[in-house]
Design a protein around this motif. Structure first.
Motif, PDB file in Angstrom:
ATOM      1  N   ASN A 130       0.813  -1.212   0.000  1.00  0.00           N
ATOM      2  CA  ASN A 130       0.000   0.000   0.000  1.00  0.00           C
ATOM      3  C   ASN A 130       0.851   1.269   0.000  1.00  0.00           C
ATOM      4  O   ASN A 130       0.358   2.350  -0.333  1.00  0.00           O
ATOM      5  CB  ASN A 130      -0.931   0.019   1.215  1.00  0.00           C
ATOM      6  CG  ASN A 130      -2.050  -0.983   1.098  1.00  0.00           C
ATOM      7  OD1 ASN A 130      -2.426  -1.392  -0.002  1.00  0.00           O
ATOM      8  ND2 ASN A 130      -2.588  -1.407   2.238  1.00  0.00           N
ATOM      9  N   THR A 131       2.121   1.127   0.378  1.00  0.00           N
ATOM     10  CA  THR A 131       3.010   2.287   0.474  1.00  0.00           C
ATOM     11  C   THR A 131       3.615   2.660  -0.871  1.00  0.00           C
ATOM     12  O   THR A 131       3.673   3.841  -1.232  1.00  0.00           O
ATOM     13  CB  THR A 131       4.135   2.010   1.491  1.00  0.00           C
ATOM     14  OG1 THR A 131       3.568   1.825   2.782  1.00  0.00           O
ATOM     15  CG2 THR A 131       5.137   3.156   1.532  1.00  0.00           C
ATOM     16  N   ILE A 132       4.101   1.674  -1.614  1.00  0.00           N
ATOM     17  CA  ILE A 132       4.819   1.983  -2.851  1.00  0.00           C
ATOM     18  C   ILE A 132       3.861   2.473  -3.926  1.00  0.00           C
ATOM     19  O   ILE A 132       2.679   2.128  -3.932  1.00  0.00           O
ATOM     20  CB  ILE A 132       5.627   0.768  -3.360  1.00  0.00           C
ATOM     21  CG1 ILE A 132       4.717  -0.403  -3.713  1.00  0.00           C
ATOM     22  CG2 ILE A 132       6.665   0.352  -2.320  1.00  0.00           C
ATOM     23  CD1 ILE A 132       5.469  -1.566  -4.310  1.00  0.00           C
ATOM     24  N   ASN A 133       4.376   3.294  -4.838  1.00  0.00           N
ATOM     25  CA  ASN A 133       3.506   3.875  -5.852  1.00  0.00           C
ATOM     26  C   ASN A 133       3.044   2.823  -6.856  1.00  0.00           C
ATOM     27  O   ASN A 133       3.615   1.731  -6.950  1.00  0.00           O
ATOM     28  CB  ASN A 133       4.176   5.067  -6.551  1.00  0.00           C
ATOM     29  CG  ASN A 133       5.344   4.661  -7.433  1.00  0.00           C
ATOM     30  OD1 ASN A 133       5.319   3.666  -8.140  1.00  0.00           O
ATOM     31  ND2 ASN A 133       6.399   5.465  -7.398  1.00  0.00           N
ATOM     32  N   SER A 134       2.009   3.146  -7.590  1.00  0.00           N
ATOM     33  CA  SER A 134       1.334   2.167  -8.443  1.00  0.00           C
ATOM     34  C   SER A 134       2.237   1.652  -9.555  1.00  0.00           C
ATOM     35  O   SER A 134       2.141   0.482  -9.949  1.00  0.00           O
ATOM     36  CB  SER A 134       0.065   2.773  -9.036  1.00  0.00           C
ATOM     37  OG  SER A 134       0.369   3.952  -9.765  1.00  0.00           O
ATOM     38  N   LYS A 135       3.139   2.503 -10.065  1.00  0.00           N
ATOM     39  CA  LYS A 135       4.041   2.067 -11.125  1.00  0.00           C
ATOM     40  C   LYS A 135       4.967   0.965 -10.637  1.00  0.00           C
ATOM     41  O   LYS A 135       5.214  -0.027 -11.339  1.00  0.00           O
ATOM     42  CB  LYS A 135       4.848   3.253 -11.641  1.00  0.00           C
ATOM     43  CG  LYS A 135       5.766   2.923 -12.809  1.00  0.00           C
ATOM     44  CD  LYS A 135       6.494   4.157 -13.292  1.00  0.00           C
ATOM     45  CE  LYS A 135       7.399   3.830 -14.478  1.00  0.00           C
ATOM     46  NZ  LYS A 135       8.125   5.040 -14.953  1.00  0.00           N
ATOM     47  N   LEU A 152      10.618  -1.166  -2.372  1.00  0.00           N
ATOM     48  CA  LEU A 152      10.441  -0.132  -1.357  1.00  0.00           C
ATOM     49  C   LEU A 152      11.584   0.881  -1.439  1.00  0.00           C
ATOM     50  O   LEU A 152      11.353   2.097  -1.344  1.00  0.00           O
ATOM     51  CB  LEU A 152      10.385  -0.767   0.037  1.00  0.00           C
ATOM     52  CG  LEU A 152      10.111   0.192   1.202  1.00  0.00           C
ATOM     53  CD1 LEU A 152       8.730   0.826   1.090  1.00  0.00           C
ATOM     54  CD2 LEU A 152      10.246  -0.554   2.545  1.00  0.00           C
ATOM     55  N   ILE A 153      12.807   0.407  -1.633  1.00  0.00           N
ATOM     56  CA  ILE A 153      13.939   1.313  -1.826  1.00  0.00           C
ATOM     57  C   ILE A 153      13.728   2.157  -3.083  1.00  0.00           C
ATOM     58  O   ILE A 153      13.936   3.378  -3.079  1.00  0.00           O
ATOM     59  CB  ILE A 153      15.260   0.529  -1.914  1.00  0.00           C
ATOM     60  CG1 ILE A 153      15.558  -0.187  -0.591  1.00  0.00           C
ATOM     61  CG2 ILE A 153      16.429   1.467  -2.276  1.00  0.00           C
ATOM     62  CD1 ILE A 153      16.748  -1.140  -0.659  1.00  0.00           C
ATOM     63  N   MET A 154      13.298   1.520  -4.167  1.00  0.00           N
ATOM     64  CA  MET A 154      13.038   2.247  -5.406  1.00  0.00           C
ATOM     65  C   MET A 154      11.948   3.300  -5.208  1.00  0.00           C
ATOM     66  O   MET A 154      12.012   4.403  -5.763  1.00  0.00           O
ATOM     67  CB  MET A 154      12.644   1.281  -6.516  1.00  0.00           C
ATOM     68  CG  MET A 154      13.765   0.359  -7.000  1.00  0.00           C
ATOM     69  SD  MET A 154      15.133   1.228  -7.835  1.00  0.00           S
ATOM     70  CE  MET A 154      16.317   1.371  -6.470  1.00  0.00           C
ATOM     71  N   HIS A 155      10.948   2.968  -4.403  1.00  0.00           N
ATOM     72  CA  HIS A 155       9.868   3.916  -4.121  1.00  0.00           C
ATOM     73  C   HIS A 155      10.420   5.190  -3.476  1.00  0.00           C
ATOM     74  O   HIS A 155      10.110   6.308  -3.914  1.00  0.00           O
ATOM     75  CB  HIS A 155       8.840   3.265  -3.197  1.00  0.00           C
ATOM     76  CG  HIS A 155       7.857   4.224  -2.600  1.00  0.00           C
ATOM     77  ND1 HIS A 155       6.757   4.699  -3.285  1.00  0.00           N
ATOM     78  CD2 HIS A 155       7.823   4.828  -1.374  1.00  0.00           C
ATOM     79  CE1 HIS A 155       6.084   5.542  -2.510  1.00  0.00           C
ATOM     80  NE2 HIS A 155       6.703   5.631  -1.354  1.00  0.00           N
ATOM     81  N   ALA A 172      14.034   3.027   3.599  1.00  0.00           N
ATOM     82  CA  ALA A 172      13.377   1.720   3.482  1.00  0.00           C
ATOM     83  C   ALA A 172      13.654   0.857   4.718  1.00  0.00           C
ATOM     84  O   ALA A 172      12.742   0.211   5.254  1.00  0.00           O
ATOM     85  CB  ALA A 172      13.861   1.005   2.221  1.00  0.00           C
ATOM     86  N   PHE A 173      14.906   0.841   5.195  1.00  0.00           N
ATOM     87  CA  PHE A 173      15.230   0.080   6.399  1.00  0.00           C
ATOM     88  C   PHE A 173      14.455   0.624   7.602  1.00  0.00           C
ATOM     89  O   PHE A 173      13.935  -0.151   8.416  1.00  0.00           O
ATOM     90  CB  PHE A 173      16.731   0.119   6.668  1.00  0.00           C
ATOM     91  CG  PHE A 173      17.551  -0.859   5.871  1.00  0.00           C
ATOM     92  CD1 PHE A 173      17.163  -1.236   4.597  1.00  0.00           C
ATOM     93  CD2 PHE A 173      18.726  -1.398   6.372  1.00  0.00           C
ATOM     94  CE1 PHE A 173      17.915  -2.130   3.851  1.00  0.00           C
ATOM     95  CE2 PHE A 173      19.490  -2.304   5.643  1.00  0.00           C
ATOM     96  CZ  PHE A 173      19.080  -2.663   4.375  1.00  0.00           C
TER      97      PHE A 173
END
Length: 265
Positions: A130-135, A152-155, A172-173
């Motif tokens: 739910n946190t990371i963007n849709s792409k 998550l890091i990429m987000h 992310a950590f």
């Protein structure tokens, strides 16, 4: 428990120089790891390599076969020259034995490998998605905690123009730690990761909730190249192999081989 390796140097070398030829090569570690909880890492392997003369995205080769039993790996590693590459042999903890669950994971110019696990990952997986963007959400193809951590890091990296790879990793950590903080003692993370864009490298040796992190060594060679590995490539410990301190990470400035050790707060 998996085994991971990374090389970065001024000069390109054959991938086989680290993957196959040393006495404690990554392939040999897939058969009989010396420092891991699992002596055998037989649930697939993968390599990522860079050739900036072609473009800035990594080449990726993965298989669900044991690394020691894949002739394609040996053929390719003896023909691919690269000045930056990653290798991974897998002992499955989260996710089935499928190609999509094998490391490295990649997105645009970034590639990523992970050793160990986010314990009780299922308790935070929905919140992470739910946190990371849709792409980025649509890029997740399989089940592993490792792939989710990578995205998550990429987000954090692409959602904030002011963030760099180091800050994105730290965010992310921190996100993982905060989600696990109020859970029981079995909810902890051991996060040995290596992430790179072919120029900058971030390599971590981290464990949350006062757990002992697993091993990660580095060797800065005379030609200013660096090798990072779960365990030394020689069967006899030599002074050139240094154990990264607990809860720290190695990072270099972009387009530089001057690595620094930093500590997590």
């Amino acid at each position: 428990m998996c085994r991971i390796i990374c090389y970065k140097g001024v000069n390109s070398i054959l991938i086989s120089e680290l993957i196959e030829k040393p006495e404690n090569s990554l392939i040999n570690q897939s058969i009989a790891a010396k420092l891991g909880e699992h002596g055998t890492n037989a649930y697939g392997f993968g390599i990522a390599w860079y050739d900036q003369q072609i473009d800035d995205t990594p080449g990726i080769f993965k298989s669900i076969r044991p690394a020691w039993n894949d002739t394609n790996l040996k053929h390719l590693s003896n023909k691919i020259l690269s000045n930056c590459f990653l290798g991974h042999v897998r002992a499955s903890t989260v996710g089935d034995v499928t190609i999509n669950n094998c490391h490295p994971f990649s997105y645009n110019k970034y590639s990523f490998i992970h050793n160990r696990t986010i314990h009780n990952f299922e308790k935070i997986r929905r919140s992470l998605l739910n946190t990371i963007n849709s792409k980025l959400f649509t890029q997740i193809k399989a089940q592993t905690d490792s792939e989710h951590l990578f995205y998550l890091i990429m987000h954090f990296l692409i959602n904030n123009e002011n963030q760099n790879l180091e800050i994105a990793m730290l965010n992310a950590f921190n996100w993982i730690n905060e989600k696990q903080l109020n859970n029981d003692s079995k909810c902890f993370s051991k996060l040995n990761i290596i992430i790179t864009d072919g120029n900058q490298i971030v390599a971590t040796r981290f464990a949350s909730k006062n757990n002992e992190p697993i091993s990660l060594y580095y060797n800065i060679n005379k030609d200013n190249s660096i090798t990072i590995d779960s365990e030394p490539l020689s069967n006899t410990q030599i002074p050139e192999w240094n154990l990264l301190p607990p809860n720290s990470y190695l990072i270099n400035k972009k387009d530089s081989l001057n690595f620094k050790i930093k500590y997590f707060d």
